[in-house]
Design a protein around this motif. Structure first.
Motif, mmCIF file in Angstrom:
data_model
loop_
_atom_site.group_PDB
_atom_site.id
_atom_site.type_symbol
_atom_site.label_atom_id
_atom_site.label_comp_id
_atom_site.label_asym_id
_atom_site.label_seq_id
_atom_site.Cartn_x
_atom_site.Cartn_y
_atom_site.Cartn_z
ATOM 1 N N GLY A 20 116.929 28.189 28.298
ATOM 2 C CA GLY A 20 118.009 28.643 29.160
ATOM 3 C C GLY A 20 119.409 28.208 28.839
ATOM 4 O O GLY A 20 120.342 28.575 29.572
ATOM 5 N N ASP A 22 123.015 28.419 27.338
ATOM 6 C CA ASP A 22 123.861 29.536 26.923
ATOM 7 C C ASP A 22 124.656 29.218 25.660
ATOM 8 O O ASP A 22 125.114 30.124 24.968
ATOM 9 C CB ASP A 22 124.855 29.884 28.038
ATOM 10 N N LYS A 187 124.578 22.181 41.998
ATOM 11 C CA LYS A 187 125.039 23.322 42.793
ATOM 12 C C LYS A 187 126.161 22.918 43.743
ATOM 13 O O LYS A 187 127.142 23.642 43.899
ATOM 14 C CB LYS A 187 123.864 23.946 43.554
ATOM 15 N N SER A 223 118.433 25.683 34.373
ATOM 16 C CA SER A 223 118.909 27.021 34.044
ATOM 17 C C SER A 223 118.556 28.022 35.140
ATOM 18 O O SER A 223 119.396 28.827 35.562
ATOM 19 C CB SER A 223 118.305 27.466 32.713
ATOM 20 N N ASN A 224 117.325 27.978 35.620
ATOM 21 C CA ASN A 224 116.902 28.890 36.685
ATOM 22 C C ASN A 224 117.725 28.675 37.944
ATOM 23 O O ASN A 224 118.098 29.641 38.632
ATOM 24 C CB ASN A 224 115.420 28.693 36.995
ATOM 25 N N LEU A 226 120.809 27.548 38.177
ATOM 26 C CA LEU A 226 122.164 28.068 37.984
ATOM 27 C C LEU A 226 122.181 29.596 38.057
ATOM 28 O O LEU A 226 123.108 30.183 38.630
ATOM 29 C CB LEU A 226 122.717 27.600 36.648
ATOM 30 N N ARG A 227 121.170 30.232 37.499
ATOM 31 C CA ARG A 227 121.122 31.683 37.538
ATOM 32 C C ARG A 227 120.823 32.194 38.942
ATOM 33 O O ARG A 227 121.363 33.230 39.354
ATOM 34 C CB ARG A 227 120.083 32.205 36.538
ATOM 35 N N TYR A 228 120.021 31.474 39.696
ATOM 36 C CA TYR A 228 119.761 31.856 41.087
ATOM 37 C C TYR A 228 121.043 31.770 41.901
ATOM 38 O O TYR A 228 121.353 32.656 42.699
ATOM 39 C CB TYR A 228 118.691 30.945 41.685
ATOM 40 N N SER A 229 121.829 30.734 41.651
ATOM 41 C CA SER A 229 123.099 30.585 42.366
ATOM 42 C C SER A 229 124.058 31.718 42.017
ATOM 43 O O SER A 229 124.756 32.240 42.875
ATOM 44 C CB SER A 229 123.748 29.228 42.017
ATOM 45 N N ASP A 230 124.062 32.113 40.739
ATOM 46 C CA ASP A 230 124.946 33.214 40.306
ATOM 47 C C ASP A 230 124.579 34.517 40.981
ATOM 48 O O ASP A 230 125.440 35.359 41.273
ATOM 49 C CB ASP A 230 124.854 33.410 38.789
ATOM 50 N N SER A 231 123.280 34.716 41.233
ATOM 51 C CA SER A 231 122.816 35.990 41.759
ATOM 52 C C SER A 231 123.011 36.122 43.267
ATOM 53 O O SER A 231 122.880 37.215 43.817
ATOM 54 C CB SER A 231 121.339 36.195 41.430
#
Length: 232
Positions: A20, A22, A187, A223-224, A226-231
């Motif tokens: 994950g 970037d 977060k 990583s998961n 951070l991506r959940y927060s972005d979504s």
């Protein structure tokens, strides 16, 4: 949210990409804050991973004040890193009185040949970071500043980080928050500061030990998250 992870070897680089990350910051001598890795590792990392590889350009760990010999060494390293196809370099230089060494930047930045440049945590030794940010903003090659917003860990400098993010907003410089960040509090830190890029080293390694390998379970969970927060 961009997650940058420190890699010190090929195993790190591959594990980071698979779980994950970037972007990589490729270094050696992690216990000394990071020095320039060998060009063989740079070439192999660039060939082997699909995410951007940013390479540390730091000739020694004595200080961030560099002699003419040091600058010549850094120039040679930048040329080799560019030839290897890296996406960016990570560098910084200070004057003996504690300011940004613009003469060094004016020598080194033209050699980057289209690579992005991160100004590293030499920035955290500046007394006036807002003034420092404005100085760095004059150089289009510099696309981000890696900072804890002070001499201590980033989580202890939330207000200062907020000020840097506000100052950088709308410009070409991004604030890359690093040093002392932990997955369990990230977060909240992001919400408080408004940063859009975070940098992790020992906190995603086994036992939080900078000399241990990257722990894929910890990194993937981060990583998961951070991506959940972005979504949301």
């Amino acid at each position: 949210m961009i997650l940058e992870v420190i890699a010190t070897c090929m195993e790190d680089a591959i594990t980071a990409e698979l779980n994950g990350a970037d972007r990589l910051e490729l270094i050696t001598a992690i216990t000394e804050g990071g020095l320039t890795p060998g060009i063989g590792l740079v070439e192999q990392a660039v060939r082997s991973v699909g995410i951007p590889v940013f390479v540390m350009v730091r000739p020694h760990s004595r200080s961030f004040v560099y002699s003419d010999h040091d600058i010549s060494t850094m120039a040679a390293e930048i040329r080799a890193i560019a030839a290897a196809g890296a996406a960016g370099v990570v560098l910084g230089a200070l004057t003996s009185d504690g300011g940004i060494d613009e003469q060094a930047l004016q020598t080194l930045l033209p050699l980057t040949n289209g690579m992005q440049v991160t100004f590293h945590r030499a920035f955290d030794e500046l007394e006036d970071q807002i003034a420092g940010l404005r100085t760095l903003a004059k150089y289009p090659q510099i696309t981000r500043v890696l900072t804890s917003a002070g001499p201590g860990p980033a989580p202890e400098s939330v207000s200062a980080m907020q000020r840097l993010v506000r100052e950088a907003r709308g410009g070409a410089l991004n604030i890359l928050a690093g040093s002392g960040l932990k997955p369990h509090g990230i977060k909240t830190f992001i919400e408080q500061t408004g940063v859009t890029e975070v940098h992790f080293g020992s906190a995603v390694r086994y036992g939080n030990n900078s000399l241990s390998p990257i722990d894929p379970v910890i990194l993937q969970a981060l990583s998961n998250s951070l991506r959940y927060s972005d979504s949301k």
